[in-house]
Design a protein around this motif. Structure first.
Motif, PDB file in Angstrom:
ATOM      1  N   ASP A   5       0.825  -1.199   0.000  1.00 35.41           N
ATOM      2  CA  ASP A   5       0.000   0.000   0.000  1.00 35.41           C
ATOM      3  C   ASP A   5       0.862   1.254   0.000  1.00 35.41           C
ATOM      4  N   THR A   9      -2.366   7.108  -1.082  1.00 39.10           N
ATOM      5  CA  THR A   9      -3.017   8.053  -0.193  1.00 39.10           C
ATOM      6  C   THR A   9      -3.370   9.312  -0.972  1.00 39.10           C
ATOM      7  N   MET A  62       0.000   8.356   4.703  1.00 42.46           N
ATOM      8  CA  MET A  62       0.065   7.073   5.376  1.00 42.46           C
ATOM      9  C   MET A  62       0.499   7.273   6.831  1.00 42.46           C
ATOM     10  N   GLN A  66       1.999   2.323  10.143  1.00 43.17           N
ATOM     11  CA  GLN A  66       1.906   1.309   9.098  1.00 43.17           C
ATOM     12  C   GLN A  66       3.243   1.017   8.427  1.00 43.17           C
TER      13      GLN A  66
END
Length: 85
Positions: A5, A9, A62, A66
């Motif tokens: 990922d 964003t 982000m 994470q």
């Protein structure tokens, strides 16, 4: 990278989109031999980074939690003693 990922964003997409527009402007004015337009495109590129950083600071990037922990390199002396054991 899709599994991590990375960059998915609003802050990343907005910053990259603005920077891409700046590259297009700078490139077009480079071909047209117009230095003022080229530098205007360079300002837009920097603006993309500033907007992305501001959006990340506003919570649209982000979260730091994470990010996976980075492995720490071991000094050579410690790694040799571990391999001899």
């Amino acid at each position: 990278m899709a599994g991590h990922d990375h960059g998915h964003t609003p802050a990343a997409w907005t910053g990259v989109t603005i920077a891409f527009i700046g590259f297009c402007v700078a490139g077009a004015f480079t071909v047209a031999a117009n230095p003022l337009g080229f530098w205007a495109g360079m300002v837009i590129i920097v603006l993309g980074g500033v907007v992305g950083a501001a959006m990340r600071a506003a919570g649209l990037g982000m979260p730091k939690a994470q990010h996976p922990p980075q492995p720490q390199p071991q000094p050579a002396a410690q790694s040799q003693t571990q391999t001899q054991s």
